[in-house]
Design an enzyme around this catalytic site. Structure first.
Site, PDB file in Angstrom:
ATOM      1  N   TYR A 142       0.822  -1.214   0.000  1.00 15.81           N
ATOM      2  CA  TYR A 142       0.000   0.000   0.000  1.00 15.81           C
ATOM      3  C   TYR A 142       0.859   1.269   0.000  1.00 15.81           C
ATOM      4  CZ  TYR A 142      -4.076  -2.932   1.037  1.00 15.81           C
ATOM      5  OH  TYR A 142      -5.073  -3.879   0.978  1.00 15.81           O
ATOM      6  N   LYS A 192       3.238 -15.494   2.133  1.00 16.70           N
ATOM      7  CA  LYS A 192       3.176 -16.225   0.865  1.00 16.70           C
ATOM      8  C   LYS A 192       4.619 -16.545   0.494  1.00 16.70           C
ATOM      9  CE  LYS A 192       0.711 -17.685  -2.675  1.00 16.70           C
ATOM     10  NZ  LYS A 192      -0.176 -18.844  -2.590  1.00 16.70           N
ATOM     11  N   ASP A 224      -3.347 -18.148   1.292  1.00 15.19           N
ATOM     12  CA  ASP A 224      -4.492 -18.808   0.647  1.00 15.19           C
ATOM     13  C   ASP A 224      -5.050 -19.909   1.555  1.00 15.19           C
ATOM     14  OD1 ASP A 224      -1.935 -19.801   0.155  1.00 15.19           O
ATOM     15  OD2 ASP A 224      -2.472 -20.765  -1.734  1.00 15.19           O
ATOM     16  N   ASP A 248      -5.553  -6.807   5.694  1.00 12.74           N
ATOM     17  CA  ASP A 248      -6.734  -6.043   5.284  1.00 12.74           C
ATOM     18  C   ASP A 248      -7.861  -7.017   4.910  1.00 12.74           C
ATOM     19  OD1 ASP A 248      -8.417  -4.077   4.401  1.00 12.74           O
ATOM     20  OD2 ASP A 248      -7.205  -3.447   2.704  1.00 12.74           O
ATOM     21  N   ASP A 252     -11.224  -8.610   7.658  1.00  8.82           N
ATOM     22  CA  ASP A 252     -12.642  -8.463   7.315  1.00  8.82           C
ATOM     23  C   ASP A 252     -13.334  -9.819   7.297  1.00  8.82           C
ATOM     24  OD1 ASP A 252     -12.584  -5.742   7.085  1.00  8.82           O
ATOM     25  OD2 ASP A 252     -13.423  -5.684   5.061  1.00  8.82           O
TER      26      ASP A 252
END
Ligand code: NAD
Length: 366
Positions: A142, A192, A224, A248, A252
Site C-alpha cells: 500500500y 506467501k 491462501d 486487510d 474483514d
C-alpha cells in the site's frame, strides 16, 4: 494513578451518538476502580471540514499526540463525497495513523454465544471462535515504491511494490507475540513465502523474534490456506500476524464470521509509549458513519463500547475493567436485547432497543 488523557473525536453520522453512549458506559465501568478520565472532545472528518476547511487540523493532531489514547467514532457521509481527495473526511484517519505512527492494527473476532445465529456459517463451525488479527498498517504494497502507471505499446502498465524491511517486520512480530502472551499463547504468522521474497524475509524475521518468546507456540501458514482455514475451522486460531494487504482482507473475513458490523471493535497501536507506560493507540468501531440511520437513535453502540474496552486493555493497562465491560455486553445479549442490525428475522423473544437503551442495559449489568 494519573488521570488517563483521552482525545475523543466523535466524527460524523452516527459517530457522536454511539460515542456519547459508550463514554457513559466506560465511566460507569471504571467507577471505584481508581482510574479517572480526562476527556477532551474535538473535530475530525466532515465536521472538521465544515468548521475548519480541513478534515484534520494540525491542532487536533497535536492534541492526539499528547493524549494517552484517541477514541474515534466514524467519519464521512454523502455531504462530503464530492470533495477533492485531500479534503475528504477519510483523510483524517490517514492523517491520524501517519501522525501517531500507528503500525499495528488489532482486530479481535470473538463469537458471542447469544449471536451465533447472526453468523452466516454453521453454529458448530463458529461456536467458540476467539481470535485476533494483528495487521501491519504502515508498510507493504500500500505504500511501497516504485508505484505508478506508464503508457506502453498497446495500453498502460500499472505497478505497486510489496516491500518490507527487517525492523518493520520485527516490530509487528513483537506486537503479535505480546498479544499472544496475554491470550492463549499461540501465534500464526501468515505469508506467501512459497512465491514472494518479502514473505521469505518475513518468515525468517518472525522465527528470529520467536526466540525471545519461548512461551509462545508459533506456526506459519500461506495466506491462501489461511483464508480457507478461517471458514473451515476458525477455532484453530488464537493470534494471526500478517502484512498490510493480507491483513486487510483476512481481518474483514475473520470479523464477519462473528455476525454484524455493528459489533466489531478495532485498535491501532503506535510505537510510542504513553504517560502510563503502555502503547499509545487509536480505538474505533469497524463500521462507518452509517448516514442512512444517523440521528435516528437506533445505531448499535456495542462496537464502540467494545472499542473502549480495548483501549482500557491495551493503552490504559486495565484488562480488569475491559473484561467487566465485555462480560456486561455478553449478558445483555444473552438477555435478548438487540439493536436493529443484530435482530435475526424469525428469532423469538428478543427485545428491540435503540442506542441509548442498549447503553442503559449494559450499564445496568456493570
Ligand atoms: P457503514 O459501516 O457506515 O454502513 C454500512 C451498513 O451498516 C449501513 O446500512 C449502516 O446503517 C449499517 N451500520 C453500520 N454501523 C452500524 C451500527 N453501529 N448500528 C447499526 N447499523 C450499522 O458503511 P458505508 O455505508 O459503506 O459508509 C458510510 C460512510 O462511512 C462513508 O462516507 C464511508 O466512507 C464512511 N466510513 C468510515 C469509516 C471510518 O470512519 N472508520 C469506515 C467505513 C466507512
Amino acid at each position: 494513578m494519573a488521570k488517563a488523557k483521552i482525545l475523543v473525536l466523535a466524527g460524523d453520522g452516527i459517530g457522536p451518538e454511539v460515542m456519547t453512549a459508550s463514554i457513559a458506559v466506560m465511566e460507569k465501568a471504571a467507577k471505584g476502580s481508581g482510574l479517572k478520565f480526562n476527556f477532551e472532545q474535538d473535530l475530525a472528518g466532515g465536521c472538521s471540514f465544515d468548521q475548519n476547511g480541513t478534515p484534520l487540523t494540525d491542532d487536533v493532531l497535536k492534541k492526539a499526540k499528547k493524549a494517552d489514547a484517541v477514541l474515534l467514532g466514524a467519519v464521512g457521509g454523502p455531504k462530503w463525497d464530492t470533495l477533492p481527495h485531500e479534503q475528504r473526511p477519510e483523510r483524517a484517519l490517514l492523517g491520524l495513523r501517519a501522525g501517531l505512527k500507528l503500525f499495528a492494527n488489532l482486530r479481535p473476532a470473538k463469537i458471542i454465544p447469544a449471536l451465533i445465529s447472526a453468523s452466516s456459517l454453521k453454529p458448530e463451525i463458529v461456536g467458540g471462535i476467539d481470535l485476533l488479527v494483528v495487521r501491519e498498517l504502515t508498510g507493504g504494497i500500500y505504500f511501497g515504491k516504485p508505484r505508478g502507471r506508464k503508457e506502453i505499446k498497446g495500453g498502460f502498465k500499472a505497478f505497486n511494490t510489496e516491500v518490507y524491511s527487517t525492523p518493520e517486520i520485527e516490530r509487528i512480530a513483537r506486537a503479535g507475540f505480546e498479544a499472544a502472551r496475554v491470550r492463549r499463547k499461540k501465534l500464526t504468522s501468515v505469508d506467501k513465502a512459497n512465491i514472494l521474497e518479502s514473505s521469505i524475509l518475513w518468515r525468517e524475521v518472525v522465527n528470529q523474534i520467536a526466540k525471545e518468546y519461548p512461551d509462545i507456540q508459533v506456526d506459519h501458514m500461506y495466506v491462501d490456506n489461511c483464508a480457507m482455514q478461517l471458514v473451515r475451522n476458525p477455532k484453530q486460531f488464537d493470534v494471526i500476524v500478517t502484512n498490510n494487504i493480507f491483513g486487510d482482507i483476512l481481518s474483514d473475513a475473520a470479523a464477519m464470521l462473528t455476525g454484524s458490523i455493528g459489533m466489531l471493535p478495532s485498535s491501532s497501536l503506535g510505537e510510542k509509549k504513553n504517560r502510563l507506560g503502555f502503547p499509545q493507540g487509536m480505538y474505533e468501531p469497524v463500521h462507518g458513519s452509517a448516514p442512512d440511520i444517523a440521528g435516528k437513535g437506533i445505531a448499535n453502540p456495542l462496537a464502540t463500547i467494545l472499542s473502549c474496552a480495548l483501549m482500557l486493555r491495551y493503552s490504559l493497562g486495565r484488562d480488569d475493567i475491559a473484561q467487566k465491560m465485555e462480560k456486561a455486553v455478553e449478558v445483555v445479549l444473552q438477555k435478548g436485547y438487540r439493536c436493529g442490525d443484530i435482530m435475526v428475522s424469525g428469532e423469538e423473544g428478543k427485545i428491540k432497543v435503540g442506542t441509548q437503551e442498549m447503553a442503559d442495559a449494559v450499564m445496568k449489568e456493570l
